[in-house]
Design an enzyme around this catalytic site. Structure first.
Site, PDB file in Angstrom:
ATOM      1  N   CYS A 134      44.051  95.342   6.673  1.00  0.00           N
ATOM      2  CA  CYS A 134      43.341  96.105   5.649  1.00  0.00           C
ATOM      3  C   CYS A 134      44.038  97.438   5.391  1.00  0.00           C
ATOM      4  CB  CYS A 134      41.894  96.331   6.081  1.00  0.00           C
ATOM      5  SG  CYS A 134      40.897  97.232   4.888  1.00  0.00           S
ATOM      6  N   CYS A 233      34.260  94.532   9.997  1.00  0.00           N
ATOM      7  CA  CYS A 233      33.253  94.964   9.026  1.00  0.00           C
ATOM      8  C   CYS A 233      32.674  93.823   8.197  1.00  0.00           C
ATOM      9  CB  CYS A 233      33.857  96.025   8.106  1.00  0.00           C
ATOM     10  SG  CYS A 233      35.183  95.438   7.011  1.00  0.00           S
TER      11      CYS A 233
END
EC number: 2.8.1.13
Length: 407
Positions: A134, A233
């Site tokens: 990410c 997440c």
């Protein structure tokens, strides 16, 4: 009277912590007051304090939040980020701070570059690390382009890592471990390129988390007591197989559980359910403790063995990044550079040496450990630090394969 004195002492301590934090933020940015800086705001404590400190320090701050996913249960659970309530928290914080705020829909990019990559890695029998991916793609590549488009001269994040110019001179910044070892995130940022590091700033790298929460409270930010993000997440309730089964259901195909001596010990419920070093949940009983030592995704086999079979003497790397004096990881490997290698975020680096070996795509970096490491898993990151300056990140790469120790 004594109570009044105690309250005064507390207020003075808090105010001085805020003043020090503002000065640390200015030092971390190293640009003239008034410069435009984009602050990446996830809705959590760290990124919100970063934006607030920069605004208080006199910078022209623009807050940007990325909407990355919308997975129902994931966005409502504690410890998520970049979706649902977190976006609302970022928006309200920006309003309180008094800065413009933009929300960008990056859901499709995040799905392709992070979530699908995560699932595909498990299908290959690897143990992926999506936080690195990410940072490597959506945040430190795409978002940096947005920051430049907004006229910013830097982008700041709430990561606990330090950026510093070398004490010996030179015009290229170094990436260094955070002042607080318990919060250090340098492992997850090894893929930050020299060009990205030129543009990035990390105002919290010299602080510890209690100080950051203290500053948040003094600034009157509603998120001062908000829990930190946990686990991955986009994975609801920490069950990563829920995500994989949804987008790559073939990962749940059963196969054989095989001892490394060739014996078939039973069946498993899909290679994506297992990681290197796993002991629990194998559902086999042969007397001695067994661990997952290899995953052969092509044959749909989970291979188990004794703990000593997890000991690794060398590994090979791909997608290398280098922040040292050499031009590349390959150049450092060709020179046989000594390094400190960290193969898990929760472990301390251990000594080793780089080497360059022949591969299908030319010279490939290889790391040989000075001491044997345990449970090294393909797909994880191997982050390299400077033996002469252990706080400095030299770079690293993703682990392609490992070489078992000869015992």
């Amino acid at each position: 009277m004594d109570a009044d004195i105690a309250l005064l002492d507390t207020a003075t301590t808090t105010a001085s912590a805020l003043d020090r934090a503002v000065e640390q933020a200015r030092a971390a940015v190293g640009l003239p007051v008034g410069t435009r800086i984009v602050a990446a705001m996830s809705g959590g404590v760290d990124s919100t304090v970063t934006a607030a400190l920069l605004a208080k320090a006199g910078y022209d701050v623009v807050g940007v939040t990325l909407q990355l996913y919308d997975h129902g249960a994931a966005i409502s659970r504690k410890g998520a980020c970049c979706a649902g309530q977190d976006i609302m928290d970022a928006r309200m914080a920006a309003e309180r701070i008094g800065i413009p705020h933009y929300v960008l829909d990056y859901e499709s990019r995040f799905k392709e570059q992070v979530i699908e990559d995560f699932a595909d890695a498990y299908l290959r029998g690897e143990t992926p690390i999506p936080c690195v991916r990410c940072n490597q793609t959506v945040k430190f590549r795409d978002l940096l382009d947005v920051a430049r488009d907004l006229g910013a001269e830097a982008m700041a994040t709430g990561h606990y890592v330090q950026r510093a110019m070398p004490a010996s001179g030179g015009n290229r910044p170094q990436l260094r471990r955070a002042a607080d070892p318990a919060k250090d995130q340098s492992y997850f940022l090894f893929a930050t390129t020299p060009e990205q590091l030129d543009f990035l700033r990390f105002p919290l790298g010299g602080m510890d988390k209690p100080t950051v929460r203290l500053v948040a409270a003094e600034l009157g930010l509603a998120i001062a007591d908000k829990p930190d993000s946990q686990d991955i997440c986009f994975v609801p309730e920490g069950k990563y197989t829920t995500v994989i089964d949804k987008i790559r259901p073939q990962g749940a195909l059963p196969g054989d559980m095989v001892h490394m001596d060739g014996r078939v010990l039973g069946r498993h419920e899909g290679v994506t359910r297992y990681t290197i070093g796993q002991r629990r949940g194998l559902n086999i009983a042969v007397g001695d403790p067994l661990f997952v030592v290899k995953i052969d995704a092509d044959k749909r086999q989970v291979i188990v063995g004794p703990r000593e079979a997890l000991l690794t003497q060398a590994l090979s790397l791909k997608e290398g990044n280098w922040l040292g004096a050499e031009d590349s990881l390959e150049a450092a490997a060709a020179n046989g550079a000594p390094v400190l290698a960290r193969v898990r975020s929760t472990r301390e680096p251990v000594p080793g040496r780089l080497a360059l070996v022949d591969g299908p795509n030319g010279g490939e970096p290889r790391l040989v450990f000075d001491v044997l490491e345990e449970g090294v898993a393909p797909g994880q990151a191997c982050v390299l630090y400077d033996p002469a300056d252990p706080e400095r990140v030299l770079g690293g790469g993703f682990i392609v394969a490992t070489e078992r120790a000869a015992l």
